[in-house]
Design a protein around this motif. Structure first.
Motif, short mmCIF file in Angstrom:
data_model
loop_
_atom_site.label_atom_id
_atom_site.label_comp_id
_atom_site.label_asym_id
_atom_site.label_seq_id
_atom_site.Cartn_x
_atom_site.Cartn_y
_atom_site.Cartn_z
N VAL A 385 19.35 65.25 54.61
CA VAL A 385 19.18 64.15 53.67
C VAL A 385 17.73 64.07 53.19
O VAL A 385 17.45 63.75 52.03
N ASN A 386 16.78 64.34 54.09
CA ASN A 386 15.37 64.26 53.71
C ASN A 386 15.05 65.27 52.62
O ASN A 386 15.27 66.48 52.81
N PRO A 387 14.54 64.84 51.48
CA PRO A 387 14.23 65.79 50.41
C PRO A 387 13.06 66.69 50.80
O PRO A 387 12.11 66.27 51.44
N GLN A 388 13.16 67.95 50.42
CA GLN A 388 12.08 68.91 50.65
C GLN A 388 11.10 68.87 49.48
O GLN A 388 11.50 68.63 48.34
N PRO A 389 9.82 69.09 49.74
CA PRO A 389 8.87 69.16 48.62
C PRO A 389 9.29 70.25 47.63
O PRO A 389 9.61 71.37 48.04
N GLN A 390 9.28 69.94 46.37
CA GLN A 390 9.67 70.93 45.37
C GLN A 390 8.58 71.97 45.13
O GLN A 390 8.85 73.04 44.59
N ARG A 391 7.35 71.63 45.55
CA ARG A 391 6.26 72.56 45.26
C ARG A 391 5.22 72.51 46.37
O ARG A 391 4.82 71.43 46.85
N LEU A 392 4.74 73.68 46.79
CA LEU A 392 3.60 73.81 47.69
C LEU A 392 2.48 74.50 46.93
O LEU A 392 2.71 75.18 45.93
N TYR A 393 1.27 74.36 47.45
CA TYR A 393 0.09 74.95 46.79
C TYR A 393 -0.71 75.73 47.82
O TYR A 393 -1.08 75.20 48.87
N LEU A 394 -0.94 77.01 47.54
CA LEU A 394 -1.73 77.89 48.40
C LEU A 394 -3.07 78.12 47.73
O LEU A 394 -3.12 78.48 46.55
N TYR A 395 -4.17 77.93 48.47
CA TYR A 395 -5.49 78.01 47.85
C TYR A 395 -6.53 78.56 48.82
O TYR A 395 -6.26 78.74 50.03
N ASP A 396 -7.70 78.83 48.30
CA ASP A 396 -8.83 79.32 49.08
C ASP A 396 -9.43 78.13 49.84
O ASP A 396 -10.16 77.32 49.27
N LEU A 397 -9.12 78.04 51.13
CA LEU A 397 -9.57 76.91 51.93
C LEU A 397 -11.06 77.00 52.24
O LEU A 397 -11.75 75.97 52.33
N THR A 398 -11.57 78.20 52.40
CA THR A 398 -12.99 78.37 52.72
C THR A 398 -13.88 77.78 51.65
O THR A 398 -14.89 77.13 51.94
N ASN A 399 -13.51 77.98 50.40
CA ASN A 399 -14.34 77.51 49.27
C ASN A 399 -13.71 76.36 48.50
O ASN A 399 -14.27 75.92 47.49
N ASN A 400 -12.53 75.89 48.95
CA ASN A 400 -11.83 74.77 48.30
C ASN A 400 -11.65 74.99 46.80
O ASN A 400 -12.05 74.17 45.96
N ARG A 401 -11.03 76.12 46.49
CA ARG A 401 -10.78 76.46 45.08
C ARG A 401 -9.51 77.31 44.98
O ARG A 401 -9.03 77.85 46.00
N THR A 474 -13.38 61.32 57.46
CA THR A 474 -14.13 61.90 58.58
C THR A 474 -13.89 63.40 58.59
O THR A 474 -12.76 63.86 58.80
N ALA A 475 -14.93 64.16 58.35
CA ALA A 475 -14.80 65.62 58.30
C ALA A 475 -14.50 66.18 59.69
O ALA A 475 -15.06 65.74 60.69
N THR A 476 -13.59 67.15 59.74
CA THR A 476 -13.29 67.85 60.99
C THR A 476 -13.61 69.33 60.75
O THR A 476 -14.72 69.66 60.37
N THR A 477 -12.66 70.20 60.99
CA THR A 477 -12.86 71.61 60.63
C THR A 477 -12.73 71.81 59.13
O THR A 477 -13.08 72.86 58.61
N ILE A 478 -12.20 70.81 58.45
CA ILE A 478 -12.13 70.82 56.99
C ILE A 478 -12.79 69.54 56.48
O ILE A 478 -12.88 68.54 57.20
N THR A 479 -13.27 69.56 55.25
CA THR A 479 -13.97 68.41 54.69
C THR A 479 -13.23 67.77 53.52
O THR A 479 -13.49 66.63 53.17
#
Length: 517
Positions: A385-401, A474-479
């Motif tokens: 019943v729970n709807p699944q996200p219709q879209r995911l986004y894969l990106y460059d995590l190191t440079n946030n782009r 609060t920044a952790t391993t990601i900001t």
């Protein structure tokens, strides 16, 4: 004449010989290419390390789309989404008449509808289907709209008011403890407050014979607000100069706070909304000519600083355990990847962790295509019943782009764009679902151009065309995380790349290549 004819024949013969010679060379070269078999086509599967990363309080001001309501997900928990916004004058320093008196105050905010499913019958009656409504279709909530007593600043004091003021998903108490007076939507009609629901019925003003045609309005939140409050706070405030400009007005009136709560034992749901399309229409008598009793209107827009406020509760044990820092395996990865929007979680993806990138570089492969495929772990989902996200986004995590493959030449809509790059929920041949990303150019750059093998991030997205980022409180391993991931409340569970995952479901990098013999 003879000489001319002779030379013409010579030229013709030379031309024929030349083309015959060319044709002979062409066939010889072509036969070498086709029959020589100097190349092989093959596929290589590289292991991928992917693990969970919790996302706590995150910047949520001035989103183009915001969740609103209560969404209960049996795999993740309950998200309650409130909202606060400034209000601005459509016309500053208005002239309202001698003794203006408020007759009515109506707040309207349109819902998203699926235009492709709107049906109009022979009589002109329209049937609508709402878009982006999550949860029980019969869900109801207690809705309260308050005048806010908290001033939303545009500039922040941290850098001496030189930079933008950020607000975060966990700041609901700033507004819930600073409301002014009783709730404004105090109509006797319970569907406007204690039993509010997202009504898919539109509105119609009937036709008047020989005067006007029927006017249809698509579904919207339509609330009658307390006219006494607006008489005092808006109409009567003109004389004291509170409406002379929008800067003065927003500091004086501050804005509105939208709050939702459970309505008894009723199920709940949540809508994606664009609050910036909201309008408060104040209808009043101008008092100039009491005999004519003329009605006029004044508009207030829900434009200015705004913030989406998310509260997480009833977090499910499996989700809490999987995203706990002590249980995350950053070396071999996690077998289950929990990806959820808002204050949720993401996946960190690392390619070529087994050192095979160096070996590939020596083989002289021509990379034809490279895909990263995430399979939905339907065995871990508690319900369909729970709807699944219709879209995911894969990106460059190191440079946030974005990755280089994001620029695939396609645009289209916020939900259907970047179709070559991918990331859409897709049904497989075995009744399973997956999300596929084509990252061919990214892999080519790693192999041929010695590009940095950056970490990748995988998030839910509400708008694939929005690549701006939101800061973590609060920044952790990601900001920071992509802003569009904060907008969407949905989540899914994916298979990781660990050894315990069946090969058909395992997260792998598929590289299709041509190699010389």
């Amino acid at each position: 004449m003879y000489n001319s004819s002779f030379f013409t024949k010579v030229i013709l013969i030379c031309t024929v010989v030349f083309f015959c010679s060319c044709d002979k060379d062409y066939n010889s070269i072509g036969s070498d290419l086709i029959g020589g078999n100097h190349f092989d086509f093959d596929v290589y599967n590289s292991e991928v390390v992917a693990y969970n990363q919790k996302i706590d309080a995150v910047q949520s001001n001035n989103q183009t789309v915001s969740p609103f309501g209560i969404y209960e997900n049996s795999d993740f928990g309950t998200t309650t989404a409130n909202f606060a916004t400034q209000v601005s004058l459509a016309v500053a320093n208005p002239t309202l008449g001698v003794n203006p008196q408020v007759e009515s105050v109506v707040l309207t905010i349109p819902y998203f509808i699926d235009n492709t499913q709107t049906v109009t019958d022979a009589e002109g009656k329209r049937t609508y289907v709402l878009d982006s409504i999550y949860g029980n279709a019969e869900g109801k909530m207690k809705l309260s709209v308050f005048r806010s007593g908290y001033y939303l600043r545009f500039l922040g004091p941290i850098d001496n008011f030189a930079g933008t003021q950020n607000y975060f998903t966990d700041q609901n108490s700033l507004f819930s403890t600073a409301t002014v007076g009783a709730r404004l939507n105090d109509s006797a009609d319970a569907t406007q407050n204690d039993a509010f629901f997202f009504d898919k019925a539109g509105f119609v003003v009937p036709a008047v014979a020989n005067v006007s045609a029927a006017v249809y309005t698509a579904p919207e939140m339509r609330l009658t607000l307390n006219k006494t409050v607006f008489q005092s706070a808006i109409i009567d405030a003109v004389a004291s100069g509170k409406l002379i400009s929008n800067d003065v007005f927003t500091e004086y009136f501050k804005g509105l706070y939208f709050q939702v709560e459970k309505s008894g034992s009723s199920p709940t749901n949540m809508a994606m909304m664009d609050f910036s399309k909201g309008v408060i229409t104040i209808t009043y008598k101008d008092g100039v000519d009491t005999a004519r009793d003329e009605l006029k209107t004044m508009a207030l827009n829900l434009i200015g600083q705004k913030v989406s406020l998310l509260q997480q509760s009833d977090t499910k044990p499996a989700y809490a355990a999987a995203t706990s820092s002590g249980n995350i395996n950053t070396v071999v990865g996690d077998s289950k990847l929990y990806v959820k929007g808002g204050e949720g979680s993401m996946s960190v993806v690392k390619l070529f962790e087994k050192g095979d990138l160096a070996a590939i570089k020596t083989k002289g492969w021509l990379i034809n295509e490279a895909n990263l495929i995430f399979h939905v772990d339907k065995t871990s989902l508690t319900t369909t019943v729970n709807p699944q996200p219709q879209r995911l986004y894969l990106y460059d995590l190191t440079n946030n782009r974005p990755l280089v493959d994001y620029s695939d030449g396609t645009t289209a809509s916020s939900k259907a764009g970047k179709t070559i790059y991918g990331g859409s929920l897709t049904k497989g041949t075995d009744e399973g679902y997956y999300y596929k990303f084509r990252i061919t150019n990214h892999i080519r750059n790693l192999i041929n151009k010695d590009s940095t093998n950056v970490k990748l991030g995988l998030v839910v997205t509400e708008d694939i065309l929005n690549i701006s980022n939101a800061n973590l409180k609060t920044a952790t391993t990601i900001t920071k995380v992509p802003k569009a991931s904060v907008m969407n409340p949905l989540g899914t569970i994916l298979y990781g790349g660990t050894s315990g995952v069946a090969d058909k479901n395992k997260l792998k990098l598929e590289i299709y290549y041509t190699k010389p013999n």
